[in-house]
Design a protein around this motif. Structure first.
Motif, PDB file in Angstrom:
ATOM      1  N   GLY A  82     -33.073   4.440  -1.273  1.00 51.61           N
ATOM      2  CA  GLY A  82     -33.681   4.116  -2.560  1.00 51.61           C
ATOM      3  C   GLY A  82     -32.676   3.471  -3.505  1.00 51.61           C
ATOM      4  N   ILE A  83     -31.477   4.012  -3.561  1.00 48.65           N
ATOM      5  CA  ILE A  83     -30.439   3.453  -4.438  1.00 48.65           C
ATOM      6  C   ILE A  83     -30.098   2.027  -4.030  1.00 48.65           C
ATOM      7  N   SER A  84     -29.912   1.811  -2.721  1.00 50.36           N
ATOM      8  CA  SER A  84     -29.585   0.458  -2.263  1.00 50.36           C
ATOM      9  C   SER A  84     -30.740  -0.502  -2.510  1.00 50.36           C
ATOM     10  N   THR A  85     -31.965   0.021  -2.516  1.00 46.99           N
ATOM     11  CA  THR A  85     -33.130  -0.838  -2.761  1.00 46.99           C
ATOM     12  C   THR A  85     -33.161  -1.326  -4.197  1.00 46.99           C
ATOM     13  N   TRP A  86     -32.941  -0.410  -5.181  1.00 44.00           N
ATOM     14  CA  TRP A  86     -32.995  -0.906  -6.553  1.00 44.00           C
ATOM     15  C   TRP A  86     -31.733  -1.667  -6.944  1.00 44.00           C
ATOM     16  N   LEU A  87     -30.629  -1.436  -6.265  1.00 47.95           N
ATOM     17  CA  LEU A  87     -29.460  -2.287  -6.471  1.00 47.95           C
ATOM     18  C   LEU A  87     -29.727  -3.696  -5.947  1.00 47.95           C
TER      19      LEU A  87
END
Length: 340
Positions: free
Chosen positions: A46-51
């Motif tokens: 999820g973090i890598s997706t919004w980054l």
């Protein structure tokens, strides 16, 4: 309560006068909200997706922030991402060029357009809003006309078959796995360019020139600031940032539409404003613009993770923009009082 040492403002006051303070507060609120609303938001993936969602906005937003601090706008930044991707794709796919040669020519094209924008603004005295709006329309028409003329469609694809694709893809479109996270090359470009731009703005003579231009162009010229050169460089920087995003997109997705990037210019402007840049120039932060882009990415993907209707994202943008303008105006007034 003990008083702060003479000549040193309290910590809260020093934070308030920083342009990026409002953006950091807004980003924290969005982060906490979606962390509570959905479990996927804080997962490594999820973090890598919004980054990943924030990085293309952030890359151009930091250049737009520099330009806005210098007192100008660039409405052609969005379509430039599509134009440079099309130049690369047409040369590599249709003309059979090596991808690296095509990428270099697209960079030269972007810098030339940026230099033309800056030269026209300085020499004609026309508002940059009008000049770059004209460039936006011209590039949009050129993208559609040339692409349809050469390919018979409004899309170019198949760059993965061109010579030099593997090495170019490693620079602009590689993916690094860290556990379940997938960090895209565009995210790394965003981080590196933010650091470079922040150092240039606050640690170099050129950064002082940028603030001087936005504060008072007449006064800046009077104290020896090279106004023409500085403005042209700022416009070229914005176009170059568009080239980075365009290169990342074409090499990652293997295709580009003639309409790609149209409308993104408003996202870049909003990210810069959220990050603390004033529409009147002379005040702002590159780090703040990066945080503004991060807020975009978190909100955009947070809404998806929460399974809400994506239409709510536009409402969020409208509220965010109005709030940022109000907050930035107050911060700039406090900063001006603190300097006196």
């Amino acid at each position: 309560m003990p008083r702060p040492p003479k000549g040193r403002a309290p910590l809260l006051q020093r934070l308030i006068v920083q342009p990026e303070s409002g953006a950091a507060l807004g980003a924290a609120v969005v982060f906490v909200f979606f962390s509570v609303v959905t479990d996927r938001f804080l997962s490594p993936l999820g973090i890598s997706t919004w980054l990943d969602a924030a990085s293309p906005i952030g890359i151009v937003a930091i250049a737009v922030a520099l330009l806005m601090i210098g007192g100008e706008f660039d409405l052609s930044a969005g379509v430039m991402t599509g134009s440079t991707a099309l130049v690369t794709a047409l040369l590599a796919v249709q003309a059979g060029w090596n991808v690296w040669s095509a990428v270099l020519v697209s960079l030269i094209f972007a810098l030339a357009v940026g230099a033309l924008n800056g030269w026209l603004v300085v020499r004609t005295g026309l508002p940059s809003f009008i000049v770059t709006l004209g460039t936006f329309l011209a590039l949009q028409g050129l993208n559609l006309g040339v692409t349809r003329l050469v390919t018979g469609t409004v899309q170019v694809s198949g760059i993965h078959n061109a010579a030099g694709y593997s090495s170019a893809s490693a620079v602009f479109a590689s993916t690094t796995g860290i556990g379940d996270a997938r960090i895209q090359a565009s995210t790394l470009w965003w981080i590196v360019l933010t650091i470079i731009a922040a150092v240039v703005l606050v640690r170099t003579r050129f950064g002082n020139w940028v603030f001087a231009l936005g504060g008072s162009p007449v006064g800046a010229r009077a104290v020896g600031v090279p106004v023409v050169r500085t403005k042209i460089i700022l416009f070229m920087t914005t176009s170059a940032a568009g080239w980075v995003v365009g290169s990342c997109d074409i090499l990652r997705f293997d295709s580009v539409q003639a309409s790609q990037g149209v409308g993104s210019e408003f996202q870049y402007l909003i990210a810069a404003v959220v990050g603390g840049c004033l529409l009147s120039g002379g005040f702002g932060s590159v780090v703040g613009a990066a945080i503004g882009a991060l807020t975009f990415g978190m909100a955009q993907q947070g809404i998806v993770f929460a399974r809400w209707n994506s239409d709510w994202f536009m409402l969020f943008l409208g509220i965010l923009l109005l709030s940022a303008v109000l907050v930035n105006t107050q911060f700039s007034k406090r900063a001006e009082r603190a300097r006196r």
